[in-house]
Design a protein around this motif. Structure first.
Motif, PDB file in Angstrom:
ATOM      1  N   VAL A  98      -0.141  -2.087  -4.674  1.00  0.00           N
ATOM      2  CA  VAL A  98       0.965  -2.380  -5.577  1.00  0.00           C
ATOM      3  C   VAL A  98       1.305  -3.862  -5.481  1.00  0.00           C
ATOM      4  O   VAL A  98       1.458  -4.404  -4.380  1.00  0.00           O
ATOM      5  N   HIS A  99       1.412  -4.505  -6.639  1.00  0.00           N
ATOM      6  CA  HIS A  99       1.801  -5.911  -6.656  1.00  0.00           C
ATOM      7  C   HIS A  99       3.240  -6.045  -6.155  1.00  0.00           C
ATOM      8  O   HIS A  99       4.100  -5.229  -6.498  1.00  0.00           O
ATOM      9  N   PRO A 100       3.538  -7.074  -5.346  1.00  0.00           N
ATOM     10  CA  PRO A 100       4.903  -7.191  -4.827  1.00  0.00           C
ATOM     11  C   PRO A 100       5.962  -7.398  -5.910  1.00  0.00           C
ATOM     12  O   PRO A 100       7.116  -6.978  -5.729  1.00  0.00           O
ATOM     13  N   TRP A 101       5.604  -8.026  -7.049  1.00  0.00           N
ATOM     14  CA  TRP A 101       6.569  -8.137  -8.139  1.00  0.00           C
ATOM     15  C   TRP A 101       6.929  -6.748  -8.663  1.00  0.00           C
ATOM     16  O   TRP A 101       8.089  -6.447  -8.933  1.00  0.00           O
ATOM     17  N   ALA A 145      10.206  -1.868  -0.937  1.00  0.00           N
ATOM     18  CA  ALA A 145       9.562  -2.951  -0.214  1.00  0.00           C
ATOM     19  C   ALA A 145       9.175  -2.438   1.160  1.00  0.00           C
ATOM     20  O   ALA A 145       9.548  -1.344   1.569  1.00  0.00           O
ATOM     21  N   GLY A 146       8.442  -3.280   1.873  1.00  0.00           N
ATOM     22  CA  GLY A 146       8.047  -2.895   3.220  1.00  0.00           C
ATOM     23  C   GLY A 146       6.731  -2.147   3.229  1.00  0.00           C
ATOM     24  O   GLY A 146       6.069  -1.975   2.212  1.00  0.00           O
ATOM     25  N   LEU A 174       0.867  -1.180   0.000  1.00  0.00           N
ATOM     26  CA  LEU A 174       0.000   0.000   0.000  1.00  0.00           C
ATOM     27  C   LEU A 174       0.905   1.231   0.000  1.00  0.00           C
ATOM     28  O   LEU A 174       1.476   1.599   1.026  1.00  0.00           O
ATOM     29  N   LEU A 175       1.040   1.838  -1.173  1.00  0.00           N
ATOM     30  CA  LEU A 175       1.955   2.957  -1.343  1.00  0.00           C
ATOM     31  C   LEU A 175       1.219   4.275  -1.114  1.00  0.00           C
ATOM     32  O   LEU A 175       0.287   4.604  -1.851  1.00  0.00           O
TER      33      LEU A 175
END
Length: 507
Positions: A221-224, A233-234, A193-194
């Motif tokens: 946001v997709h983790p890929w 990340a995070g 969640l950005l």
């Protein structure tokens, strides 16, 4: 990024490191995966208008393709509507090829090296998918065993696109990432969640309060995408279940979220254009308007909100879950998943599905909206016994809209992106017939004779309109999927014409 034709070995090595318990099943699945991809490839070689094929000769023993350089390809009769693993070898100048990647590499035509890499990856990823699903692949599920949750239906589609040679090509994803994100592997994916200031976002619709933080939008946001594109990340995480499209995920008890994923999956890079975000609510409202004229036979999932933070690489769309349109005891099933179900007690259900789908698709085409009704976008509402009752359609981004037809039927013509607008009859029919007849219905029944058996009774019961005559009176358009991967630039739809299973208009 493209893998070489040695993708089978590369994925095997990665699998041995991250999931060694699957290695034996992966090796056992490789021959069937090669045949599945070769079947799709041979269909394209036989039926697509490839510029380096100088002639085709078909007989009861098979098909001969005479190439412009004097060589010959020989293989079995290619039913353009057949699915499965039926083609196990194709001959090129007397040498048999069971590996589709090596066959394409040997053809040495423009773009063949890149396409061979995609096919190698398609074979390897398909074998990986089958290895992880020995209890699903090829085993029908009956009503008493039907999945309860929407994503469980989607996870039953192990083989991917029924006609695309790159049906499982995921060249941007490692084995660990395929296992972590592929729907057939049944993972729970943690979406990032950005936080993005509202003033820096393009917003459409009503972005919900639970995805806001004061003056900031929380963009899923997709983790890929986080790892490979955004390099971050995070932060907060939102648990979700990947659907057939991989980059679209179901939130438990909530909506579906479509994320940007700028990897090449099947044959396309899956970002979300700024134009799609801007037009999402308008298309959603148009979908509701035309669905209201189908006497309750069609529902279109509403777009709840869409957001982009200045780039197609960072965007998301929230849509209603199709399960919103299920009544008591009903299931909403993607048409692509029907081939994995068993529907006892419903005689002639493919014909019933065909009649329902054609009635709705032709009605909307008459009104001025051509759906891209392939097996992923089109869902059917099934009664507790398996009777097809209604349809649900999702993702309006690639429909085609005719302003002239809308105006003729008294429907206000909205402001839409130029790429979806056309009054060209051929383009409108291609969009619907190519996705619905040569796609969703053909993929469900799995053969030309099966498609004919489903279409004939449906056609007899439908109103005699010009659009129905257009479907029955000539070849069936279909995307030339192999040609598209072997064409310079590789962008944009290209088409072929398939033999009409109805043969002649049956009015």
């Amino acid at each position: 990024m493209h893998r070489s034709p040695s993708a089978e070995a590369e994925i095997g090595e990665e699998l041995a490191a991250v999931r060694p318990g699957l290695s034996a099943r992966y090796a056992d699945a490789l021959p069937g995966a090669r045949a599945a991809v070769l079947t799709r490839l041979w269909r394209g070689l036989v039926h697509d208008p490839l510029p380096w094929v100088a002639g085709r000769e078909a007989g009861p023993e098979g098909v001969v393709l005479r190439l412009a350089d004097g060589r010959c390809l020989r293989g079995p009769v290619a039913d353009p509507y057949a699915t499965g693993d039926g083609v196990t070898a194709v001959g090129l100048d007397g040498r048999e090829h069971a590996d589709p990647a090596r066959l394409v590499a040997e053809l040495a035509v423009p773009r063949s090296a890149a396409f061979a890499g995609e096919l190698g990856h398609s074979v390897a990823s398909l074998a990986l998918s089958r290895a992880a699903n020995p209890d699903v692949a090829g085993r029908p599920v009956h009503p008493k065993e039907w999945p309860v949750r929407d994503w469980e239906w989607e996870q039953r589609v192990v083989d991917g696109h029924p006609f695309h040679p790159s049906c499982r090509s995921r060249p941007g994803l490692s084995v660990a990432e395929q296992l972590a994100y592929g729907p057939e592997h049944r993972p729970v994916v943690g979406l990032g969640l950005l936080p993005v200031p509202v003033g820096e976002c393009l917003l459409a619709g009503d972005w919900p309060g639970w995805l806001r933080d004061g003056g900031r939008v929380l963009l899923p946001v997709h983790p890929w995408q986080e790892a490979h594109v955004l390099k971050r990340a995070g932060g907060q995480r939102l648990a979700a279940h990947p659907l057939m499209a991989l980059r679209t995920l179901a939130l438990p008890g909530g909506p579906h979220v479509k994320t940007s994923l700028t990897a090449r999956l099947t044959s396309s890079v899956r970002d979300i254009s700024l134009g799609s975000v801007a037009a999402s609510r308008t298309l959603s409202e148009l979908g509701e308007t035309v669905a209201a004229r189908t006497d309750g036979l069609l529902h279109v999932t509403r777009t709840l909100g869409a957001v982009a933070a200045g780039s197609p690489d960072l965007a998301a769309v929230l849509r209603e879950s199709p399960q919103e349109y299920a009544g008591a005891g009903e299931r909403v099933v993607p048409v692509a998943a029907l081939a994995t179900t068993g529907l006892p007690g419903v005689p002639g259900w493919p014909a019933r599905l065909a009649r329902l789908a054609l009635a709705v698709g032709l009605r909307l085409l008459e009104l001025g909206v051509a759906l891209e009704a392939h097996g992923q976008n089109l869902l059917v509402v099934l009664s507790p016994s398996g009777e097809p009752r209604r349809l649900v359609y999702r993702d309006l981004a690639d429909i085609r809209v005719s302003p002239a037809r809308l105006a003729r039927h008294g429907i206000r013509v909205p402001d839409l992106p130029a790429r979806v607008v056309t009054d060209d009859e051929r383009a409108l029919r291609r969009k619907l017939f190519g996705s619905l007849v040569a796609g969703a219905l053909a993929g469900t029944v799995g053969s030309g004779p099966g498609l004919r058996a489903a279409l004939e009774p449906a056609v007899r019961e439908l109103p005699r309109t010009g659009e129905l005559a257009g479907l029955c009176g000539g070849p069936v358009p279909a995307k030339a999927l192999t040609l598209m991967r072997l064409s310079p630039g590789g962008a944009g739809d290209r088409w072929t014409e398939l033999p009409n299973p109805l043969e002649v208009a049956r009015f």
